[in-house]
Design an enzyme around this catalytic site. Structure first.
Site, short mmCIF file in Angstrom:
data_model
loop_
_atom_site.label_atom_id
_atom_site.label_comp_id
_atom_site.label_asym_id
_atom_site.label_seq_id
_atom_site.Cartn_x
_atom_site.Cartn_y
_atom_site.Cartn_z
N HIS A 289 55.70 -67.79 26.01
CA HIS A 289 55.39 -66.41 25.63
C HIS A 289 55.79 -65.50 26.79
CE1 HIS A 289 51.95 -67.56 22.61
NE2 HIS A 289 53.01 -68.36 22.50
N GLU B 64 54.35 -62.85 27.95
CA GLU B 64 53.20 -62.46 28.78
C GLU B 64 52.84 -63.57 29.76
OE1 GLU B 64 52.62 -60.80 24.55
OE2 GLU B 64 53.19 -62.72 25.43
N CYS C 27 47.65 -66.37 26.95
CA CYS C 27 48.26 -65.39 27.85
C CYS C 27 47.21 -64.54 28.54
CB CYS C 27 49.25 -64.52 27.08
SG CYS C 27 50.67 -65.46 26.48
N CYS D 298 47.79 -63.17 23.41
CA CYS D 298 46.94 -64.21 22.82
C CYS D 298 45.95 -64.70 23.88
CB CYS D 298 47.81 -65.35 22.30
SG CYS D 298 48.58 -66.34 23.60
#
Length: 141
Positions: free
Chosen positions: A55, A57, A88, A85
């Site tokens: 991801h 992030e 993250c 999420c």
């Protein structure tokens, strides 16, 4: 929300579009330092890297933890196309970043997904406190 925040959020959305165009999930993020300069940018590469943790992030939080001193990290803002999420969010907290600004909320994202979000995995615990505390106790001083 300032016009500058909106400008950086638009860049995050551009990075999300780049991810989608390359066959990955449509998520993008960037870090903006205390002086307003873009420090780093990332987009989702979960599919292309075959890595569920790729991801943007998380990648940026890891970068910040490695590359920024704590004062700079605390004055740095992450702009992201979607609310981070839980994976993250945990990394962002540990990286010491000072602020996160996102475009889509998790609820808005789930509403855009056919079938909704991910299934909930049951968790059990806590258990074995006396045994589990031994390797941890005294580490965080």
């Amino acid at each position: 929300m300032t016009p500058e925040d909106e400008r950086f959020l638009r860049r995050a959305v551009e990075l999300a579009a780049k991810a989608r165009a390359s066959g990955d999930a449509p998520f993008g993020s960037l870090l903006v330092g205390p002086d307003g300069d873009v420090l780093a940018e990332e987009h989702n590469t979960v599919t292309s890297d075959r890595d569920i943790s790729a991801h943007p992030e998380l990648k940026l939080a890891r970068w910040a933890a490695r590359e920024l001193d704590s004062a700079t990290a605390a004055a740095t803002t992450m702009y992201t196309s979607c609310q981070p999420c839980t994976m993250c969010s945990g990394a962002i907290e540990r990286s010491g970043l000072g602020r996160v600004v996102f475009a889509l909320s998790n609820e808005q994202l789930v509403a855009l997904k056919p079938g909704g979000g991910w299934p909930v995995v049951p968790q059990e615990g806590p258990a074995l406190f006396e045994e589990a505390r031994v390797p941890v106790e005294g580490f965080y001083r």
